[in-house]
Design an enzyme around this catalytic site. Structure first.
Site, PDB file in Angstrom:
ATOM      1  N   ARG A  38     117.994 102.113 -15.762  1.00 13.69           N
ATOM      2  CA  ARG A  38     118.459 103.476 -15.461  1.00 13.69           C
ATOM      3  C   ARG A  38     118.731 104.288 -16.728  1.00 13.69           C
ATOM      4  NH1 ARG A  38     120.520 104.064  -9.972  1.00 13.69           N
ATOM      5  NH2 ARG A  38     118.676 103.397  -8.859  1.00 13.69           N
ATOM      6  N   ARG A  42     121.629 110.134 -14.603  1.00 15.00           N
ATOM      7  CA  ARG A  42     122.591 111.246 -14.549  1.00 15.00           C
ATOM      8  C   ARG A  42     123.650 111.238 -15.626  1.00 15.00           C
ATOM      9  NH1 ARG A  42     123.766 110.437  -8.277  1.00 15.00           N
ATOM     10  NH2 ARG A  42     123.353 108.332  -9.031  1.00 15.00           N
ATOM     11  N   ARG A  51     117.187 117.836 -12.984  1.00 15.19           N
ATOM     12  CA  ARG A  51     117.193 117.397 -11.587  1.00 15.19           C
ATOM     13  C   ARG A  51     117.873 118.411 -10.670  1.00 15.19           C
ATOM     14  NH1 ARG A  51     116.316 115.603  -8.431  1.00 15.19           N
ATOM     15  NH2 ARG A  51     117.823 114.174  -7.538  1.00 15.19           N
ATOM     16  N   TYR A 165     116.278  97.545   2.650  1.00 19.07           N
ATOM     17  CA  TYR A 165     116.452  99.003   2.790  1.00 19.07           C
ATOM     18  C   TYR A 165     115.790  99.517   4.061  1.00 19.07           C
ATOM     19  CZ  TYR A 165     118.659 100.333  -1.600  1.00 19.07           C
ATOM     20  OH  TYR A 165     119.562 100.511  -2.607  1.00 19.07           O
TER      21      TYR A 165
HETATM   22  O1  CP3 Z   1     115.586 102.610 -14.871  1.00 18.08           O
HETATM   23  C1  CP3 Z   1     115.116 103.762 -14.995  1.00 18.08           C
HETATM   24  O2  CP3 Z   1     115.567 104.590 -15.812  1.00 18.08           O
HETATM   25  C2  CP3 Z   1     113.872 104.126 -14.212  1.00 18.08           C
HETATM   26  C3  CP3 Z   1     114.079 104.797 -13.001  1.00 18.08           C
HETATM   27  C4  CP3 Z   1     114.620 104.093 -11.781  1.00 18.08           C
HETATM   28  C5  CP3 Z   1     115.301 104.811 -10.765  1.00 18.08           C
HETATM   29  N1  CP3 Z   1     115.510 103.976  -9.718  1.00 18.08           N
HETATM   30  C6  CP3 Z   1     115.660 106.228 -10.841  1.00 18.08           C
HETATM   31  C7  CP3 Z   1     116.771 106.712 -10.002  1.00 18.08           C
HETATM   32  C8  CP3 Z   1     114.503 102.776 -11.339  1.00 18.08           C
HETATM   33  C9  CP3 Z   1     113.914 101.576 -12.062  1.00 18.08           C
HETATM   34  C10 CP3 Z   1     115.049 102.716 -10.027  1.00 18.08           C
HETATM   35  C11 CP3 Z   1     115.040 101.507  -9.198  1.00 18.08           C
HETATM   36  C12 CP3 Z   1     115.860 101.449  -7.990  1.00 18.08           C
HETATM   37  N2  CP3 Z   1     116.061 102.423  -7.061  1.00 18.08           N
HETATM   38  C13 CP3 Z   1     116.499 100.281  -7.531  1.00 18.08           C
HETATM   39  C14 CP3 Z   1     116.431  98.938  -8.212  1.00 18.08           C
HETATM   40  C15 CP3 Z   1     117.346  98.827  -9.360  1.00 18.08           C
HETATM   41  C16 CP3 Z   1     118.778  98.768  -8.978  1.00 18.08           C
HETATM   42  O3  CP3 Z   1     119.494  99.719  -9.315  1.00 18.08           O
HETATM   43  O4  CP3 Z   1     119.192  97.762  -8.408  1.00 18.08           O
HETATM   44  C17 CP3 Z   1     117.162 100.598  -6.336  1.00 18.08           C
HETATM   45  C18 CP3 Z   1     118.018  99.656  -5.514  1.00 18.08           C
HETATM   46  C19 CP3 Z   1     116.854 101.958  -6.026  1.00 18.08           C
HETATM   47  C20 CP3 Z   1     117.255 102.749  -4.823  1.00 18.08           C
HETATM   48  C21 CP3 Z   1     118.108 103.870  -5.246  1.00 18.08           C
HETATM   49  N3  CP3 Z   1     117.617 105.024  -5.830  1.00 18.08           N
HETATM   50  C22 CP3 Z   1     119.519 103.964  -5.224  1.00 18.08           C
HETATM   51  C23 CP3 Z   1     120.460 102.913  -4.651  1.00 18.08           C
HETATM   52  C24 CP3 Z   1     119.865 105.179  -5.824  1.00 18.08           C
HETATM   53  C25 CP3 Z   1     121.257 105.727  -6.111  1.00 18.08           C
HETATM   54  C26 CP3 Z   1     121.722 106.718  -5.147  1.00 18.08           C
HETATM   55  C27 CP3 Z   1     122.957 107.444  -5.647  1.00 18.08           C
HETATM   56  O5  CP3 Z   1     123.342 108.394  -4.984  1.00 18.08           O
HETATM   57  O6  CP3 Z   1     123.487 107.080  -6.699  1.00 18.08           O
HETATM   58  C28 CP3 Z   1     118.656 105.822  -6.181  1.00 18.08           C
HETATM   59  C29 CP3 Z   1     118.523 107.137  -6.833  1.00 18.08           C
HETATM   60  C30 CP3 Z   1     118.053 107.132  -8.241  1.00 18.08           C
HETATM   61  N4  CP3 Z   1     116.943 106.492  -8.661  1.00 18.08           N
HETATM   62  C31 CP3 Z   1     118.637 107.825  -9.319  1.00 18.08           C
HETATM   63  C32 CP3 Z   1     117.828 107.563 -10.435  1.00 18.08           C
HETATM   64  C33 CP3 Z   1     118.004 108.101 -11.805  1.00 18.08           C
HETATM   65  C34 CP3 Z   1     119.890 108.696  -9.264  1.00 18.08           C
HETATM   66  C35 CP3 Z   1     119.754 109.867  -8.367  1.00 18.08           C
HETATM   67  C36 CP3 Z   1     119.248 111.169  -8.943  1.00 18.08           C
HETATM   68  O7  CP3 Z   1     118.578 111.216  -9.988  1.00 18.08           O
HETATM   69  O8  CP3 Z   1     119.506 112.189  -8.333  1.00 18.08           O
END
Ligand code: CP3
Length: 368
Positions: A38, A42, A51, A165
């Site tokens: 990540r 954010r 975003r 999911y």
């Molecule tokens: O690592 C990186 O920088 C690359 C980008 C990346 C994102 N998601 C961007 C993202 C990667 C590798 C993921 C993988 C991902 N997504 C996983 C596996 C890794 C982990 O964290 O266990 C999972 C379970 C997801 C599903 C997901 N997407 C969740 C649970 C969330 C969070 C929701 C929240 O409200 O916090 C996301 C959203 C997400 N994916 C964000 C980012 C930067 C944050 C939301 C946004 O940008 O608005």
């Protein structure tokens, strides 16, 4: 270079820093490479700016924005790898499911799978070029725009994590709806996991063709399974994916290192180190020495600082990193956090983490 050159996966700029790739393969390096899960997120004000007001999955579908978000952390910190900005849930979307990212709630499926009959709603044969071509475009564009600074990592969710999911419909503490399937509908569960694995193999191969130089498979929900269910419903698919991707790449004369990150799956560590992945990613709940002992030099290791250690003052972060690097040793090691960065973390402390990894590991390597 014209705009057209940036969309073709060829004539990529020469890689200048291959430390991450060498560490993944267990080769000598001048310092321990470091990146953060990540890292595009954010906690960066520039990320929030880009975003703002945009739908999350619309953002994922814009190669230009994905490229910009991927590059942002690299402008700030001397990271040794980039990871493409995207999400694991683009795969269920490609199979026909509707997923939205709701503020304050996270990912939300409008119609989660409830019973085995619901599998009929899914697209089993997915044309990944058609459904996920936007990710491939983002990868190709980013490979060009990285100008060979560091390697670009592609990724996917693993079958069990995606299945959970698709059934839960969003985040869940117990995963009880998804685990109910494992106990009540084992055959349908295997059908779904197999369906996902088939799509994932094509998706990963497409990412490599587009320019990904390493691949990480996120089994983020491994921990909820326990040893027996992990062996039955996760591990076989993780292995199958790596084997098939590697075989197909080999046929094409290609090879990229693969990383498996099965969060909270200590019990699976020995098995994971014999699963065709070059690197095993670790969460913070295992100490470096015992992870090394249990994987017996078969794989490189990645991880595993507690992300919350980034709330500590910089000097303390440096001490924690020093201990971690000494614990893992400098060979066959990629420093990372044990999970992703949180939105309220200080960018400066992320910088301190990266710097500490480089500094301590250089000293250790010099002393050898
Ligand atoms: O690592 C990186 O920088 C690359 C980008 C990346 C994102 N998601 C961007 C993202 C990667 C590798 C993921 C993988 C991902 N997504 C996983 C596996 C890794 C982990 O964290 O266990 C999972 C379970 C997801 C599903 C997901 N997407 C969740 C649970 C969330 C969070 C929701 C929240 O409200 O916090 C996301 C959203 C997400 N994916 C964000 C980012 C930067 C944050 C939301 C946004 O940008 O608005």
């Amino acid at each position: 270079m014209s705009k057209n050159d940036l969309i073709l996966p060829k004539d990529f700029p020469k890689l200048k820093n291959d430390t991450f790739l060498r560490a993944a393969r267990g080769e000598d390096t001048e310092h321990v490479p470091v990146w953060c899960m990540r890292q595009a997120g954010r906690y960066l004000p520039e990320f929030r700016e880009w975003r703002e007001g945009k739908d999350f999955f619309e953002t994922c579908r814009s190669p230009e924005i994905c490229c910009e978000l991927t590059l942002q952390p690299l402008r700030r910190f001397p990271l040794d790898a980039a990871i493409i900005f995207s999400d694991i849930l683009v795969v269920p979307q490609a199979m026909g499911m509707n997923v939205q990212m709701l503020t304050g709630k996270g990912p939300t499926f409008t119609e989660p799978l409830k019973e085995p009959e619901d599998l009929e709603r899914l697209q089993a044969k997915v044309d990944v070029q058609k459904e996920l071509g936007y990710v491939f475009k983002a990868i190709t564009l980013t490979r060009h725009k990285l100008e060979g600074k560091v390697p670009l990592i592609g990724f996917t969710g693993a079958p069990w994590t995606l299945m959970s999911y698709m059934i839960e419909g969003g985040g869940s503490v117990t995963q009880s709806k998804a685990k109910r399937w494992l106990y009540r509908h084992p055959e349908a569960s295997h059908m779904l996991l197999k369906m996902l694995a088939d799509v994932i193999v094509e998706y990963l191969l497409g990412q490599v063709t587009a320019g990904a130089q390493a691949l990480q498979v996120f089994e983020s929900h491994a921990g909820i399974l326990g040893p027996a269910q992990f062996k039955e419903f996760s591990l076989p698919y993780l292995r199958d994916i790596a084997r098939r991707v590697k075989d197909r790449l080999k046929e094409a004369g290609q090879d990229v290192p693969m990383i498996v990150f099965a969060k909270d799956a200590h019990y699976g560590l020995e098995d994971l180190s014999e699963s065709h992945y070059e690197v095993v990613g670790l969460d913070w709940t295992i100490d470096p020495q015992s992870a090394r002992e249990r994987t017996g030099g078969k794989v490189s290791l990645q991880g595993n600082m507690d992300p919350c250690a980034l709330y500590a003052p910089k000097e303390r972060i440096s001490e924690i990193v020093k201990k971690m690097v000494a614990g893992f040793g400098t060979k066959g090691y990629i420093a990372n956090l044990g999970h992703g960065l949180y939105p309220d973390m200080e960018p400066e402390n992320v910088g301190a983490f990266v710097e500490a990894v480089h500094q301590h590991s250089k000293l250790l390597i010099k002393q050898m």
